[in-house]
Design an enzyme around this catalytic site. Structure first.
Site, PDB file in Angstrom:
ATOM      1  CG  ASN A  94      42.125  51.468  52.973  1.00 43.32           C
ATOM      2  OD1 ASN A  94      42.436  51.446  53.551  1.00 43.32           O
ATOM      3  ND2 ASN A  94      41.038  50.795  52.444  1.00 43.32           N
ATOM      4  CD  GLU A 102      36.798  45.072  51.100  1.00 39.28           C
ATOM      5  OE1 GLU A 102      36.223  45.242  50.672  1.00 39.28           O
ATOM      6  OE2 GLU A 102      37.170  44.854  52.537  1.00 39.28           O
ATOM      7  CB  VAL A 103      38.450  47.713  44.519  1.00 43.41           C
ATOM      8  CG1 VAL A 103      37.820  47.614  43.410  1.00 43.41           C
ATOM      9  CG2 VAL A 103      36.050  47.225  45.224  1.00 43.41           C
ATOM     10  CG  HIS A 107      39.181  53.230  45.420  1.00 45.44           C
ATOM     11  ND1 HIS A 107      39.934  51.387  44.981  1.00 45.44           N
ATOM     12  CD2 HIS A 107      39.112  52.896  46.736  1.00 45.44           C
ATOM     13  CE1 HIS A 107      39.851  51.186  46.239  1.00 45.44           C
ATOM     14  NE2 HIS A 107      39.260  51.395  47.601  1.00 45.44           N
ATOM     15  CG  HIS A 109      37.764  55.216  50.958  1.00 42.22           C
ATOM     16  ND1 HIS A 109      36.471  54.962  50.997  1.00 42.22           N
ATOM     17  CD2 HIS A 109      38.643  54.351  50.541  1.00 42.22           C
ATOM     18  CE1 HIS A 109      36.002  53.282  50.697  1.00 42.22           C
ATOM     19  NE2 HIS A 109      37.933  52.789  50.087  1.00 42.22           N
TER      20      HIS A 109
HETATM   21  P1  AMP Z   1      38.734  49.037  49.190  1.00 43.43           P
HETATM   22  O1  AMP Z   1      38.573  49.105  50.546  1.00 43.43           O
HETATM   23  O2  AMP Z   1      39.234  50.621  50.043  1.00 43.43           O
HETATM   24  O3  AMP Z   1      39.189  48.658  48.406  1.00 43.43           O
HETATM   25  O4  AMP Z   1      37.359  50.389  49.279  1.00 43.43           O
HETATM   26  C1  AMP Z   1      36.632  49.365  48.259  1.00 43.43           C
HETATM   27  C2  AMP Z   1      35.090  50.707  48.161  1.00 43.43           C
HETATM   28  O5  AMP Z   1      34.687  50.610  47.235  1.00 43.43           O
HETATM   29  C3  AMP Z   1      34.141  49.991  49.454  1.00 43.43           C
HETATM   30  O6  AMP Z   1      33.880  50.755  50.610  1.00 43.43           O
HETATM   31  C4  AMP Z   1      32.790  49.486  49.219  1.00 43.43           C
HETATM   32  O7  AMP Z   1      31.882  49.823  49.557  1.00 43.43           O
HETATM   33  C5  AMP Z   1      33.319  50.091  47.542  1.00 43.43           C
HETATM   34  N1  AMP Z   1      32.227  49.987  46.737  1.00 43.43           N
HETATM   35  C6  AMP Z   1      32.563  48.287  46.248  1.00 43.43           C
HETATM   36  N2  AMP Z   1      31.152  48.654  45.585  1.00 43.43           N
HETATM   37  C7  AMP Z   1      30.776  49.082  44.579  1.00 43.43           C
HETATM   38  C8  AMP Z   1      29.936  49.913  43.927  1.00 43.43           C
HETATM   39  N3  AMP Z   1      30.282  49.214  42.737  1.00 43.43           N
HETATM   40  N4  AMP Z   1      29.871  51.142  43.612  1.00 43.43           N
HETATM   41  C9  AMP Z   1      30.572  52.239  45.248  1.00 43.43           C
HETATM   42  N5  AMP Z   1      31.051  51.820  45.472  1.00 43.43           N
HETATM   43  C10 AMP Z   1      31.669  50.436  45.718  1.00 43.43           C
END
Ligand code: AMP
Length: 121
Positions: A94, A102-103, A107, A109
């Protein structure tokens, strides 16, 4: 936009927050997603400070780019979901707000272990 050192994956990379690690090398860290959306749902992240795929493509070294792509393949094989394993999986990144990121640390997936279904819902 500046890279946020306090994002959750930066904290995982620094060892400040635990993760369920699958694989690590010079370029990548891979761990299980905390909120799995499929039977297998893991994340592969570069060790460098890159916000998203555009940042990575523009600013990462060739070694880092190769390292991330190879890392995805290594992790897929380790999990038994690669083509070599007779399976297959979805790799998804994403990117930014419209992409649903979100992060703010790049990354990928990896979803697998079952039929993943529709590409976009
Ligand atoms: P995105 O929406 O692509 O940014 O995905 C962020 C992903 O990070 C989501 O699928 C969350 O479930 C995952 N996530 C958030 N915090 C953690 C964590 N501490 N350990 C593992 N996965 C996480």
């Amino acid at each position: 936009m500046k890279y946020d050192d306090q994002n959750i994956f930066a904290k995982i990379l620094r060892g400040e927050i635990p993760c369920k690690k699958i694989y690590e090398d010079k370029f990548v860290l891979s761990f299980h997603d905390v909120n799995p959306q499929k039977k297998i749902h893991v994340l592969v992240i570069p060790k460098g400070k890159y916000i998203h795929l555009d940042d990575f493509s523009e600013n990462a070294s060739s070694d880092e780019i190769v390292g991330l792509i190879k890392g995805i393949n290594i992790v897929a094989k380790k999990l038994g979901i690669s083509i070599d394993n007779g399976e297959g999986y979805r790799a998804l990144a994403n990117v930014g707000e419209n992409g649903g990121q979100e992060v703010p640390h790049l990354h990928f997936h990896l979803f697998g272990g079952e039929k993943i279904g529709k590409m976009v819902s």
